[in-house]
Scaffold this motif. Structure first.
Motif, PDB file in Angstrom:
ATOM      1  N   MET A 191      -3.988   3.495  -2.056  1.00 31.24           N
ATOM      2  CA  MET A 191      -3.361   2.350  -1.922  1.00 31.24           C
ATOM      3  C   MET A 191      -2.823   2.104  -3.375  1.00 31.24           C
ATOM      4  N   VAL A 192      -3.750   2.405  -4.377  1.00 23.69           N
ATOM      5  CA  VAL A 192      -3.226   2.370  -5.758  1.00 23.69           C
ATOM      6  C   VAL A 192      -1.932   3.227  -6.188  1.00 23.69           C
ATOM      7  N   PHE A 193      -2.220   4.633  -5.501  1.00 17.00           N
ATOM      8  CA  PHE A 193      -1.189   5.425  -5.765  1.00 17.00           C
ATOM      9  C   PHE A 193       0.157   4.765  -5.107  1.00 17.00           C
ATOM     10  N   SER A 194       0.272   4.443  -3.955  1.00 13.76           N
ATOM     11  CA  SER A 194       1.231   3.711  -3.280  1.00 13.76           C
ATOM     12  C   SER A 194       2.006   2.477  -4.016  1.00 13.76           C
ATOM     13  N   MET A 195       1.175   1.696  -4.619  1.00 15.41           N
ATOM     14  CA  MET A 195       1.716   0.650  -5.455  1.00 15.41           C
ATOM     15  C   MET A 195       2.309   0.913  -6.564  1.00 15.41           C
ATOM     16  N   LYS A 196       1.654   1.897  -7.250  1.00 11.57           N
ATOM     17  CA  LYS A 196       2.354   2.574  -8.777  1.00 11.57           C
ATOM     18  C   LYS A 196       3.430   3.472  -8.245  1.00 11.57           C
ATOM     19  N   GLN A 197       3.414   4.089  -7.101  1.00  7.27           N
ATOM     20  CA  GLN A 197       4.933   4.864  -6.869  1.00  7.27           C
ATOM     21  C   GLN A 197       6.077   3.565  -6.963  1.00  7.27           C
ATOM     22  N   ILE A 198       5.778   2.624  -6.139  1.00  5.45           N
ATOM     23  CA  ILE A 198       6.641   1.546  -5.692  1.00  5.45           C
ATOM     24  C   ILE A 198       7.253   1.098  -7.086  1.00  5.45           C
ATOM     25  N   VAL A 199       6.307   0.772  -7.979  1.00  6.10           N
ATOM     26  CA  VAL A 199       7.004   0.182  -9.307  1.00  6.10           C
ATOM     27  C   VAL A 199       7.600   1.419 -10.137  1.00  6.10           C
ATOM     28  N   LEU A 200       6.924   2.693 -10.114  1.00  6.12           N
ATOM     29  CA  LEU A 200       7.475   3.549 -10.850  1.00  6.12           C
ATOM     30  C   LEU A 200       9.218   3.941 -10.326  1.00  6.12           C
ATOM     31  N   LYS A 201       9.136   4.118  -9.124  1.00  2.18           N
ATOM     32  CA  LYS A 201      10.352   4.364  -8.398  1.00  2.18           C
ATOM     33  C   LYS A 201      11.139   3.066  -8.378  1.00  2.18           C
ATOM     34  N   GLY A 228       9.139  -4.584   0.588  1.00  2.00           N
ATOM     35  CA  GLY A 228       8.779  -3.086   0.130  1.00  2.00           C
ATOM     36  C   GLY A 228       9.459  -2.135   0.607  1.00  2.00           C
ATOM     37  N   PRO A 229       9.058  -0.975   0.595  1.00  3.87           N
ATOM     38  CA  PRO A 229       9.822   0.217   1.368  1.00  3.87           C
ATOM     39  C   PRO A 229       9.973   0.082   2.694  1.00  3.87           C
ATOM     40  N   ASP A 230      11.203   0.645   3.364  1.00  6.45           N
ATOM     41  CA  ASP A 230      11.108   0.388   4.803  1.00  6.45           C
ATOM     42  C   ASP A 230      10.356   1.145   5.385  1.00  6.45           C
ATOM     43  N   GLY A 231      10.038   0.715   6.671  1.00  2.00           N
ATOM     44  CA  GLY A 231       9.203   1.387   7.560  1.00  2.00           C
ATOM     45  C   GLY A 231       7.825   1.518   7.121  1.00  2.00           C
ATOM     46  N   THR A 232       7.220   0.842   6.151  1.00  2.00           N
ATOM     47  CA  THR A 232       5.662   1.156   5.544  1.00  2.00           C
ATOM     48  C   THR A 232       4.930  -0.168   5.911  1.00  2.00           C
ATOM     49  N   GLY A 248      -4.607  -4.872  -9.068  1.00  2.22           N
ATOM     50  CA  GLY A 248      -4.419  -5.239 -10.488  1.00  2.22           C
ATOM     51  C   GLY A 248      -2.909  -4.682 -10.853  1.00  2.22           C
ATOM     52  N   LEU A 249      -2.033  -4.762  -9.996  1.00  3.25           N
ATOM     53  CA  LEU A 249      -0.529  -4.485 -10.282  1.00  3.25           C
ATOM     54  C   LEU A 249       0.411  -5.614  -9.781  1.00  3.25           C
ATOM     55  N   LEU A 250      -0.171  -6.855  -9.828  1.00  5.89           N
ATOM     56  CA  LEU A 250       0.814  -8.006  -9.586  1.00  5.89           C
ATOM     57  C   LEU A 250       1.828  -8.145 -10.857  1.00  5.89           C
ATOM     58  N   TYR A 251       1.253  -8.100 -11.882  1.00  5.52           N
ATOM     59  CA  TYR A 251       2.333  -8.189 -12.890  1.00  5.52           C
ATOM     60  C   TYR A 251       3.376  -7.274 -13.035  1.00  5.52           C
ATOM     61  N   GLU A 252       3.004  -5.926 -12.832  1.00  6.82           N
ATOM     62  CA  GLU A 252       3.998  -4.829 -12.944  1.00  6.82           C
ATOM     63  C   GLU A 252       5.227  -5.394 -11.890  1.00  6.82           C
ATOM     64  N   LEU A 253       4.523  -5.617 -10.404  1.00  7.33           N
ATOM     65  CA  LEU A 253       5.589  -5.835  -9.499  1.00  7.33           C
ATOM     66  C   LEU A 253       6.368  -7.024  -9.656  1.00  7.33           C
ATOM     67  N   GLU A 254       5.800  -8.095 -10.226  1.00  6.75           N
ATOM     68  CA  GLU A 254       6.865  -9.297 -10.367  1.00  6.75           C
ATOM     69  C   GLU A 254       7.867  -8.924 -11.629  1.00  6.75           C
ATOM     70  N   MET A 255       7.527  -8.195 -12.660  1.00 11.23           N
ATOM     71  CA  MET A 255       8.404  -7.678 -13.558  1.00 11.23           C
ATOM     72  C   MET A 255       9.581  -6.890 -13.099  1.00 11.23           C
ATOM     73  N   LEU A 256       9.108  -5.938 -11.887  1.00  9.65           N
ATOM     74  CA  LEU A 256      10.209  -5.164 -11.287  1.00  9.65           C
ATOM     75  C   LEU A 256      10.997  -6.163 -10.707  1.00  9.65           C
TER      76      LEU A 256
END
Length: 430
Positions: A191-201, A228-232, A248-256
């Motif tokens: 779950m953490v990896f998926s969110m980090k990948q969304i932010v990174l990519k 978020g990513p289509d189909g997920t 704990g990745l809300l700030y990073e997502l909102e800045m994205l």
């Protein structure tokens, strides 16, 4: 009764073998179809246009309590815990929003509730869960003064696009358990990896919903909505932001999201005013104005005057030391400020006088069926009076039909948005 039934079957089979020795006939016990209140309730809620949140509550220190009180008394305590949870939930959540409270034994209690995405926020779910646990602990203390239980909680949304409701419910429940326990296992790490990948990519997309001039029906602004990513499972904004918050990745997502908005404004050469959602948690972050300044420097052709920062959800600003300071800094930078969800609770009203927003957005809960409810129209008029005193424009949210729109015109509401005017669509130049 079952014994008598089986004896009769046995006697019949013996006669069948004598009379029809070559027959392959077989008899089976009667099949009973059991009602499943979880699936029935979830299916009904989804069919009626709601999202469904799965809330999990589990006892963290179960083994310690067993050692302290012994197996028998623990059993009594466990029954009391369940009873207390049920009573507390009924006090904290409207009955019509509760689908069911399910006991999954070792994996704790699972609450299924209906969520209207138009006027429910993620912070409300966090607040409700916190209140439930607080009141349960308070009630248990009176019964067992030496008991100090620790509860874990997590939530997830049922994926509506999945063909199998059973699979969707079970998947959401297990993810909610993972969130509750924050286990250092594959599920939590994934779950953490998926969110980090969304932010990174930067794997999100934006939709735009027009904000309309009620009098002229012209488009005055666009509100940006995130997917978020289509189909997920994270395509849904509810799931996307709930996972971001819990990991704990809300700030990073909102800045994205802010970065994506600026990028698309530049790409489409959009000249409309743009509304972008930000939670108080992000707006209260000490890094926010500094990071936003750096971001704006990359898009120097875009004026901050074109952007309205919309304060979303009902998070308390208490304890957010930098919130008011950051709002002042945003104004100095040239951004406009909007207050979302006004009318849905006391919290948004209580901070209007502190931040004096440029725009007040009136919550869908006030607008829904306003043409049939004179009290709601009086609420609208009261909120408009507050907005006029604050020097704020008014945007009415969630307009779904002509009847609701006619009430807005009658009361000279400035702006409106909702499916009646336009649904969210791809962000293009308007």
């Amino acid at each position: 009764m079952i014994h008598c039934y089986m004896e009769k079957v046995k006697n019949i089979l013996q006669w069948v073998k004598i009379l029809f020795p070559l027959s392959s006939i077989r008899f089976y016990p009667p099949q009973f179809i059991l009602r499943n209140p979880v699936l029935e309730g979830v299916t009904a809620a989804i069919n009626n246009g709601y999202d469904v949140a799965v809330l999990v509550f589990s006892l963290k220190d179960m083994n310690e309590i067993v050692e302290q009180y012994g197996p028998y008394q623990y059993g009594q305590i466990h029954k009391q815990i369940k009873k207390t949870f049920r009573k507390t939930i009924e006090q904290q959540i409207a009955n019509q929003d509760i689908i069911t409270l399910h006991d999954y034994y070792e994996e704790g209690l699972t609450l299924f509730i209906k969520v209207d995405y138009l006027h429910h926020s993620l912070s409300e779910i966090n607040t409700i869960m916190g209140k439930i646990i607080y009141n349960v602990e308070k009630s248990l203390y009176h019964l067992y003064p030496t008991l100090q239980p620790e509860f874990e909680s997590g939530y997830m949304f049922v994926e509506k696009k999945n063909l199998s409701i059973i699979h969707s419910v079970e998947s959401a429940r297990r993810q909610a358990i993972t969130m509750a326990e924050k286990r250092v296992k594959s599920e939590w790490n994934e779950m953490v990896f998926s969110m980090k990948q969304i932010v990174l990519k930067k794997d999100i997309k934006l939709l735009a919903q027009p904000i309309i001039d009620v009098a002229t029906k012209e488009v005055r602004a666009l509100e940006m909505l995130t997917r978020g990513p289509d189909g997920t499972i994270l395509e849904s904004p509810l799931s996307l932001f709930s996972v971001a918050r819990q990991t704990g990745l809300l700030y990073e997502l909102e800045m994205l999201v802010l970065e994506k908005v600026l990028k698309q404004i530049k790409a489409t050469r959009c000249r409309q005013n743009i509304f972008v959602n930000c939670t108080p948690l992000t707006l209260g972050n000490i890094r926010f104005t500094r990071d936003l300044k750096k971001l704006m420097q990359q898009y120097a052709s875009i004026s901050p005057n074109q952007i309205t920062i919309e304060i979303t959800e009902n998070d308390s600003i208490e304890g957010l030391k930098n919130f008011i300071y950051n709002i002042k800094m945003l104004r100095l930078m040239g951004f406009k400020i909007a207050m979302d969800d006004t009318g849905s609770g006391y919290s948004s009203l209580s901070i209007i006088s502190e931040i004096m927003p440029d725009i007040i957005k009136i919550d869908r809960s006030v607008i829904s069926n306003i043409d049939k409810n004179s009290v709601k129209e009086s609420m609208l008029q009261g909120l408009m009076l507050i907005a006029r005193e604050a020097g704020s424009l008014v945007v009415a949210e969630g307009i779904e039909n002509e009847e609701e729109a006619s009430v807005l015109r009658r009361n000279n509401v400035d702006l409106a948005q909702g499916f009646f005017y336009a649904r969210p669509s791809a962000f293009v130049k308007i």
